[in-house]
Design a protein around this motif. Structure first.
Motif, PDB file in Angstrom:
ATOM      1  N   ASP A   1       4.022   5.416 -10.955  1.00 21.12           N
ATOM      2  CA  ASP A   1       5.022   5.492  -9.926  1.00 21.12           C
ATOM      3  C   ASP A   1       6.312   5.527 -10.359  1.00 21.12           C
TER       4      ASP A   1
ATOM      5  N   GLY B   1       0.689  -1.334   0.101  1.00 19.37           N
ATOM      6  CA  GLY B   1       0.025   0.114   0.113  1.00 19.37           C
ATOM      7  C   GLY B   1       0.689   1.251  -0.096  1.00 19.37           C
TER       8      GLY B   1
ATOM      9  N   PRO C   1       5.182   2.855   0.729  1.00 16.33           N
ATOM     10  CA  PRO C   1       6.659   2.388   1.025  1.00 16.33           C
ATOM     11  C   PRO C   1       6.876   1.710   2.306  1.00 16.33           C
TER      12      PRO C   1
ATOM     13  N   GLN D   1      -1.493  -2.175  -7.696  1.00 14.74           N
ATOM     14  CA  GLN D   1      -2.159  -1.035  -7.453  1.00 14.74           C
ATOM     15  C   GLN D   1      -3.737  -1.484  -8.157  1.00 14.74           C
ATOM     16  N   THR D   2      -4.689  -0.517  -7.791  1.00 10.51           N
ATOM     17  CA  THR D   2      -6.249  -0.929  -8.002  1.00 10.51           C
ATOM     18  C   THR D   2      -6.170  -1.449  -9.729  1.00 10.51           C
TER      19      THR D   2
ATOM     20  N   ASP E   1       7.489  -7.051   1.665  1.00 13.94           N
ATOM     21  CA  ASP E   1       6.821  -5.925   0.739  1.00 13.94           C
ATOM     22  C   ASP E   1       6.402  -6.552  -0.416  1.00 13.94           C
ATOM     23  N   THR E   2       5.180  -5.823  -0.788  1.00 11.81           N
ATOM     24  CA  THR E   2       4.545  -6.317  -2.244  1.00 11.81           C
ATOM     25  C   THR E   2       3.973  -5.202  -2.883  1.00 11.81           C
TER      26      THR E   2
ATOM     27  N   ARG F   1       5.766   9.011  -6.071  1.00 12.91           N
ATOM     28  CA  ARG F   1       4.509   8.935  -7.427  1.00 12.91           C
ATOM     29  C   ARG F   1       5.107   9.862  -8.464  1.00 12.91           C
TER      30      ARG F   1
ATOM     31  N   LYS G   1      -1.036   9.468  -0.693  1.00 10.11           N
ATOM     32  CA  LYS G   1      -1.475   8.201  -0.082  1.00 10.11           C
ATOM     33  C   LYS G   1      -1.321   8.433   1.319  1.00 10.11           C
TER      34      LYS G   1
HETATM   35  C1  6R9 Z   1      -2.836  -2.116  -3.646  1.00 10.40           C
HETATM   36  C2  6R9 Z   1      -2.790  -0.485  -3.500  1.00 10.40           C
HETATM   37  C3  6R9 Z   1      -1.574   2.281  -5.511  1.00 10.40           C
HETATM   38  C4  6R9 Z   1      -0.380   3.047  -5.074  1.00 10.40           C
HETATM   39  C5  6R9 Z   1       0.936   2.463  -6.000  1.00 10.40           C
HETATM   40  C6  6R9 Z   1       2.005   3.074  -5.232  1.00 10.40           C
HETATM   41  C7  6R9 Z   1       1.539   2.839  -3.705  1.00 10.40           C
HETATM   42  C8  6R9 Z   1       1.463   0.204  -3.209  1.00 10.40           C
HETATM   43  C9  6R9 Z   1       3.223   0.034  -2.534  1.00 10.40           C
HETATM   44  C10 6R9 Z   1       3.221   1.407  -2.734  1.00 10.40           C
HETATM   45  C11 6R9 Z   1       5.416   1.980  -2.397  1.00 10.40           C
HETATM   46  C12 6R9 Z   1       4.872  -0.285  -1.894  1.00 10.40           C
HETATM   47  N1  6R9 Z   1       2.015   1.544  -3.282  1.00 10.40           N
HETATM   48  N2  6R9 Z   1       2.157  -0.723  -2.802  1.00 10.40           N
HETATM   49  N3  6R9 Z   1       4.348   2.502  -2.490  1.00 10.40           N
HETATM   50  N4  6R9 Z   1       5.700   0.404  -1.859  1.00 10.40           N
HETATM   51  N5  6R9 Z   1       4.777  -1.683  -1.734  1.00 10.40           N
HETATM   52  O1  6R9 Z   1      -2.475   0.138  -2.561  1.00 10.40           O
HETATM   53  O2  6R9 Z   1      -3.612   0.074  -4.360  1.00 10.40           O
HETATM   54  O3  6R9 Z   1      -4.806   2.066  -3.540  1.00 10.40           O
HETATM   55  O4  6R9 Z   1      -4.278   1.623  -5.986  1.00 10.40           O
HETATM   56  O5  6R9 Z   1      -2.660   2.338  -4.501  1.00 10.40           O
HETATM   57  O6  6R9 Z   1      -0.179   2.936  -3.693  1.00 10.40           O
HETATM   58  O7  6R9 Z   1       2.117   4.606  -5.228  1.00 10.40           O
HETATM   59  O8  6R9 Z   1       0.847   3.123  -7.343  1.00 10.40           O
HETATM   60  P1  6R9 Z   1      -3.953   1.480  -4.793  1.00 10.40           P
END
Ligand code: 6R9
Length: 592
Positions: free
Chosen positions: A458, A342, A344, A367-368, A363-364, A473, A479
């Motif tokens: 990203d 979600g 960093p 995105q939506t 970490d994974t 971003r 976020k």
């Molecule tokens: C699943 C979800 C997507 C955006 C993505 C990025 C940020 C998600 C991240 C991360 C750094 C990670 N993001 N995982 N940034 N490290 N492991 O969160 O979907 O709500 O669409 O957000 O979240 O910027 O582009 P969503």
């Protein structure tokens, strides 16, 4: 402080080995078709998400396995077997049929983590309707905007959420025909609503899933951009193939595991990994109705004997803040895999997992729009703290340099081959859970691609060994606590206040939430800024947007920086606030 690579977790006695043990081999041999076949087919044919996640276990004789265990606020536990969930979902499909709903119609929920939400989700999928969740902490404005864009015909919610968030905007929603309340019946029903439990009682608990085209729309997930209205990312039934595969590879889900995803089902993670992927993998999922509470969370992990835990950096930082001692009250000997998504994830968080639970957080990234995990640290592989990991088998990622025209539309994307070079994170389209478009906004969809690459928005780097590192971003989207917030949506509400002439909204760095929303406001003549008006504006925004989106702080400015074409320069607001270099200000209106 630099963090050393952590060796892959070794299995403890009695633990299954990692599903993905040999990364390179899995990437070389992975095949989506083979994965697709593992999910079986509904009797009438095609591919249906609810069949793949729920019904197929019943057909395979595992209907008695617990699919969901709810823990209520008062800590009452309630189990739903796969068979019970399947039966309830069938009832709801019959309810939709009885209401005259058609295949492809949109069914929404506005609810917290309650059983009826999951019954609605799977019932809608079985019926052939499209399901869309609304976050229960949204105020009436975001609720109305999403129902309107989605053309929601059915809404399942609670009496209190209905009265506070839907009733004030219902006259703007002519398509919304049926509002079903989960906690009311008979004389207590507000006008224009019906009783979910009454309708369910009267419906049959068998339903034959119609032949479902794998490309038929199944889910509508709203996400945010920097300008314009929320975007409804459309996902097809076939997405379940990616949910299933990534549940195995990235979350190491083994059938029969106890699994806990702490994400709220009002957002994509809470559906993809809080409902579909785990059930498609035959696990028992824990669903806690209560909000974050560190002591309670540790108790759940220990008492429910959670094997796999998927959570988010904000939650990890909140746990870290309360100290290791609180965690030491329990043993977590069943906990096998910890993952995060979600935002960093700080390396400190990765290592803290190892100290407290004996396992690092993995970490994974996704995105939506991607619908499922695209990049991950795998249980069977080393972990590089601070890195998002490597693409899951079946996914091709790249760092690309994007060239844009004057309007910001991408015209070319060229992969960058030099390691550790910053660029936009891009993916090769074609995986099953890739979004099929933004509902009613084909132009915006097209702008997400260039030269055959899907552009994530990203910025990231890839190191010489193929590991991805998040940079930031590429746009102004915020976020906060893992929730994606559109500055435009917040600005639009502030502009409705009689004192506000202009507003610019940005995310400020925050040690726990990642970012918090801050608004800069230019007032209309005759109004004076001050603490009182700031509080009034925050209250105004909270009432309309809800606590999840409203700004935490307001600053008044006599002249917000604008481009010559009149657009507020959020980037500059942020740079000035944080004392960063102002960058290219050649388009800035003179004298600002
Ligand atoms: C699943 C979800 C997507 C955006 C993505 C990025 C940020 C998600 C991240 C991360 C750094 C990670 N993001 N995982 N940034 N490290 N492991 O969160 O979907 O709500 O669409 O957000 O979240 O910027 O582009 P969503």
């Amino acid at each position: 402080m630099s963090y050393e690579t952590l060796a892959a977790d070794s299995s403890r006695p009695g633990e299954p080995t990692a599903i993905l043990e040999d990364y390179e081999r899995a990437c070389g041999t992975f095949d989506w078709d083979e994965t697709r076949r593992a999910l079986g087919r509904p009797p009438a044919g095609g591919l249906n998400m609810a069949h793949a996640a729920v019904d197929r276990w019943v057909v395979n004789g595992l209907g008695n396995r617990i699919a969901m265990r709810f823990i209520s606020r008062q800590w009452e536990r309630r189990n739903y077997s796969y068979a019970a969930l399947s039966g309830q979902a069938s009832r709801f499909a019959n309810v939709l049929d009885g209401l005259g709903v058609a295949a492809g119609d949109r069914v929404f929920t506005l609810a917290g983590r309650i059983p009826e939400l999951y019954v609605t989700l799977f019932g809608a999928l079985k019926f052939g309707a499209v399901y869309s969740p609304l976050f229960s902490a949204f105020g009436p404005e975001p609720v109305a905007a999403r129902l309107e864009i989605g053309g929601g015909r059915v809404l399942v919610t609670t009496t209190s959420l209905y009265r506070r968030k839907v009733l004030p905007v219902r006259n703007r929603l002519p398509a919304l025909e049926h509002v079903l309340l989960v906690d009311a019946s008979g004389a207590e029903l507000p006008p224009g609503t019906r009783s979910f439990p009454e309708l369910m009682r009267a419906a049959a608990d068998t339903w034959r899933i119609p032949p479902t085209d794998p490309e038929a729309l199944a889910l509508l997930h709203f996400t945010s951009g920097t300008t314009g209205k929320p975007k409804g990312a459309m996902h097809a039934h076939e997405a379940v193939v990616a949910h299933y595969a990534t549940g195995r590879y990235a979350l190491d889900l083994h059938p029969g595991d106890v699994y806990w995803c702490t994400a709220d089902p009002g957002w994509v993670t809470g559906i993809s990994y809080g409902a579909i992927a785990p059930l498609a993998n035959g696990v028992t999922m824990i669903i806690d109705e209560e909000e974050f509470d560190a002591a309670r969370w540790y108790r759940i992990l220990a008492e429910e004997r959670v094997n796999v835990w998927y959570t988010a950096p904000t939650a990890i930082r909140m746990l870290m803040k309360q100290g290791k001692e609180l965690a030491a009250a329990h043993h977590y000997d069943r906990l096998r895999h910890l993952a995060s998504v979600g935002e960093p994830l700080n390396p400190e968080g990765v290592v803290w997992g190892k100290e407290v639970f004996g396992r690092p957080f993995h970490d994974t990234w996704w995105q939506t729009e991607t619908g499922a995990i695209m990049i991950a640290n795998f249980r069977g592989a080393e972990v590089r703290p601070g890195s998002m990991g490597r693409p899951v088998p079946g996914i091709e990622a790249a760092i690309v340099r994007v060239r844009r025209d004057d309007e910001g539309n991408p015209v070319a994307a060229e992969p960058v081959t030099t390691p550790d070079t910053e660029g936009e994170l891009a993916l090769q389209p074609g995986w099953p859970s890739m979004f099929r478009g933004y509902l009613g906004n084909e132009a915006r969809y097209r702008r997400s691609f260039a030269d055959g690459w899907y552009l994530s928005g990203d910025m990231a780097k890839r190191d010489g060994d193929g590991w991805y590192w998040f940079v930031g971003r590429a746009d102004d989207v915020i976020k906060s606590a893992g929730h994606l917030i559109s500055p435009f949506e917040v600005e639009s509400v502030l502009l409705e206040h009689p004192a506000v002439a202009e507003a610019g909204v940005i995310g400020l760095p925050d040690p726990v939430a990642g970012e918090v929303v801050k608004a800069y406001v230019e007032l209309k003549p005759g109004h004076a800024g001050g603490d009182e008006l700031a509080l009034q504006l925050i209250g105004f925004a909270r009432k309309r947007l809800g606590a999840a989106l409203a700004p935490r702080s307001i600053a008044f400015s006599s002249q917000l920086p604008r481009t010559r074409s009149g657009k507020i320069m959020r980037r500059l607001l942020r740079a000035r606030e944080l004392g960063l270099p102002e960058g290219d200000t050649s388009t800035l209106e003179q004298g600002k």
